[in-house]
Write an enzyme that holds these catalytic residues in place. Structure first.
Site, PDB file in Angstrom:
ATOM      1  N   GLY A  62      -2.221  -1.041   4.068  1.00  0.00           N
ATOM      2  CA  GLY A  62      -1.573  -1.803   5.108  1.00  0.00           C
ATOM      3  C   GLY A  62      -0.734  -2.213   5.843  1.00  0.00           C
ATOM      4  O   GLY A  62      -0.257  -2.177   6.763  1.00  0.00           O
ATOM      5  N   ASP A 117      -2.723  -6.980   6.161  1.00  0.00           N
ATOM      6  CA  ASP A 117      -2.716  -6.484   7.810  1.00  0.00           C
ATOM      7  C   ASP A 117      -3.152  -7.052   8.908  1.00  0.00           C
ATOM      8  O   ASP A 117      -3.076  -7.302   9.533  1.00  0.00           O
ATOM      9  CB  ASP A 117      -2.600  -4.359   7.932  1.00  0.00           C
ATOM     10  CG  ASP A 117      -3.718  -4.316   7.377  1.00  0.00           C
ATOM     11  OD1 ASP A 117      -5.207  -5.166   6.585  1.00  0.00           O
ATOM     12  OD2 ASP A 117      -4.120  -3.475   6.926  1.00  0.00           O
ATOM     13  N   ASP A 120     -10.918  -9.489   9.167  1.00  0.00           N
ATOM     14  CA  ASP A 120     -11.701  -8.936  10.494  1.00  0.00           C
ATOM     15  C   ASP A 120     -12.575  -9.503   9.733  1.00  0.00           C
ATOM     16  O   ASP A 120     -12.590 -10.610   9.979  1.00  0.00           O
ATOM     17  CB  ASP A 120     -11.508  -7.171  10.396  1.00  0.00           C
ATOM     18  CG  ASP A 120     -13.007  -6.480  11.369  1.00  0.00           C
ATOM     19  OD1 ASP A 120     -12.694  -7.206  11.610  1.00  0.00           O
ATOM     20  OD2 ASP A 120     -13.082  -5.423  10.401  1.00  0.00           O
ATOM     21  N   LYS A 148      -8.811 -10.836  14.317  1.00  0.00           N
ATOM     22  CA  LYS A 148     -10.405  -9.915  15.322  1.00  0.00           C
ATOM     23  C   LYS A 148     -11.149 -11.002  15.092  1.00  0.00           C
ATOM     24  O   LYS A 148     -11.942 -10.717  14.626  1.00  0.00           O
ATOM     25  CB  LYS A 148     -10.587  -8.641  14.725  1.00  0.00           C
ATOM     26  CG  LYS A 148     -10.153  -7.431  15.270  1.00  0.00           C
ATOM     27  CD  LYS A 148     -10.906  -6.238  15.076  1.00  0.00           C
ATOM     28  CE  LYS A 148     -10.497  -5.062  14.402  1.00  0.00           C
ATOM     29  NZ  LYS A 148     -11.222  -3.917  14.265  1.00  0.00           N
ATOM     30  N   PHE A 169     -10.904  -0.918  17.094  1.00  0.00           N
ATOM     31  CA  PHE A 169     -10.179  -0.508  15.409  1.00  0.00           C
ATOM     32  C   PHE A 169      -8.900   0.263  16.145  1.00  0.00           C
ATOM     33  O   PHE A 169      -8.732   0.889  16.709  1.00  0.00           O
ATOM     34  CB  PHE A 169     -11.293   0.560  14.814  1.00  0.00           C
ATOM     35  CG  PHE A 169     -10.701   0.529  13.671  1.00  0.00           C
ATOM     36  CD1 PHE A 169     -11.553   0.364  12.653  1.00  0.00           C
ATOM     37  CD2 PHE A 169     -10.125   1.995  13.732  1.00  0.00           C
ATOM     38  CE1 PHE A 169     -10.645   0.837  11.546  1.00  0.00           C
ATOM     39  CE2 PHE A 169     -10.190   2.188  12.635  1.00  0.00           C
ATOM     40  CZ  PHE A 169     -10.104   1.698  11.338  1.00  0.00           C
ATOM     41  N   VAL A 170      -8.154  -0.932  15.443  1.00  0.00           N
ATOM     42  CA  VAL A 170      -6.439  -0.581  16.248  1.00  0.00           C
ATOM     43  C   VAL A 170      -5.979   0.067  14.641  1.00  0.00           C
ATOM     44  O   VAL A 170      -6.537   0.529  13.663  1.00  0.00           O
ATOM     45  CB  VAL A 170      -6.043  -1.101  16.593  1.00  0.00           C
ATOM     46  CG1 VAL A 170      -6.024  -1.955  17.569  1.00  0.00           C
ATOM     47  CG2 VAL A 170      -6.303  -2.028  15.368  1.00  0.00           C
ATOM     48  N   ASP A 176      -4.600   2.254   9.414  1.00  0.00           N
ATOM     49  CA  ASP A 176      -4.785   3.578   9.113  1.00  0.00           C
ATOM     50  C   ASP A 176      -6.179   4.058   9.832  1.00  0.00           C
ATOM     51  O   ASP A 176      -7.078   3.258   9.791  1.00  0.00           O
ATOM     52  CB  ASP A 176      -4.720   4.582   7.299  1.00  0.00           C
ATOM     53  CG  ASP A 176      -6.265   4.135   6.958  1.00  0.00           C
ATOM     54  OD1 ASP A 176      -6.028   2.230   7.040  1.00  0.00           O
ATOM     55  OD2 ASP A 176      -6.813   4.514   6.549  1.00  0.00           O
ATOM     56  N   ARG A 182      -0.423   5.573   9.757  1.00  0.00           N
ATOM     57  CA  ARG A 182       0.117   4.368   8.970  1.00  0.00           C
ATOM     58  C   ARG A 182       1.367   4.668   9.743  1.00  0.00           C
ATOM     59  O   ARG A 182       2.370   3.457  10.093  1.00  0.00           O
ATOM     60  CB  ARG A 182       0.277   4.897   8.352  1.00  0.00           C
ATOM     61  CG  ARG A 182      -1.210   4.304   7.078  1.00  0.00           C
ATOM     62  CD  ARG A 182      -0.907   4.532   6.190  1.00  0.00           C
ATOM     63  NE  ARG A 182      -2.299   4.325   5.276  1.00  0.00           N
ATOM     64  CZ  ARG A 182      -3.285   3.342   4.831  1.00  0.00           C
ATOM     65  NH1 ARG A 182      -3.094   2.229   5.533  1.00  0.00           N
ATOM     66  NH2 ARG A 182      -4.263   3.530   3.521  1.00  0.00           N
TER      67      ARG A 182
END
Ligand code: 5GP
Ligand code: MG
Length: 203
Positions: A62, A117, A120, A148, A169-170, A176, A182
């Site tokens: 990512g 990336d 979370d 997040k 969820f980005v 991805d 991506r």
């Protein structure tokens, strides 16, 4: 100052390129916002790492775009290596961590910049941090493009954060959904139907 982003509305809402309208619901962070913030982040990092050669350890897959833009703005001597770690199957929920590539460079006594990336639940960063710490570097600083914090399970924060984002969820800019999206040049949220169909398709 790290920006906190919310989906824009009305006239300030960035328009989704026609090619992506079927899948992308909205753009959360534009390419211009990314560019500006990553330049600021590289200045923050540069101020902390002057002098010594650092080892940048980036998590696959990512971080590809973020990493490429970030390190091009770092006028510092550095070496680069990757750790492959995968926490998700085809869906959006965090599963067990699987290491798909191990670190090759020797980080003992070195200054390490660990790049991911998105932070979370914090499981990935805390596990990888512990793994690198066991190799006895001089110090480890952590850097993530997105945070997040609403979903945090582990007690972990990054030293450098690009953007605080809400619990969506980005995808895009390296991130991805089921290995797709991506290549979007912005950070976006998909239409709910894509998330549902995507999981079904891969089952
Ligand atoms: P954590 O271990 O902190 O729960 O999750 C970190 C990893 O999960 C990130 O490296 C990223 O690969 C993935 N992840 C977490 N949230 C998102 C998200 O909103 N979108 C995408 N594409 N990946 C995410
Ligand atoms: Mg990842």
């Amino acid at each position: 100052m790290k920006p906190s982003v919310r989906p824009a509305s009305g006239r300030s809402k960035p328009s989704v390129p026609p090619r992506w309208r079927k899948e992308v619901e909205s753009i959360l962070i534009t390419d211009a916002q990314l560019e500006k913030r990553i330049l600021q982040m590289s200045r923050e990092i540069q101020a902390d790492f002057t002098g010594r050669e650092m080892v940048v350890v980036s998590l696959l897959n990512g971080t590809v775009m973020f990493l490429a833009d970030l390190i091009r703005s770092l006028s510092l001597p550095l070496r680069l290596d990757f750790i492959g770690v995968s926490s998700y199957g085809a869906g959006t929920e965090s599963g067990d961590l699987v290491f798909t590539k191990e670190l090759r460079l020797d980080v003992r006594g070195r200054d390490v910049l660990l790049v991911d990336d998105i932070l979370d639940t914090g499981r990935t960063l805390s596990r990888v941090h512990a793994k690198i710490k066991a190799l006895k570097p001089r110090r480890i600083k952590t850097c993530v493009l997105l945070n997040k914090s609403a979903r945090r399970v582990e007690d972990v924060e990054a030293d450098y954060v690009g953007f605080e984002i809400p619990d969506y969820f980005v995808v895009g800019y390296g991130l991805d959904f089921a290995e797709r999206f991506r290549n979007l040049p912005f950070v976006a949220v998909l239409h709910p139907h894509v998330y549902k169909e995507g999981i079904k398709k891969l089952k």
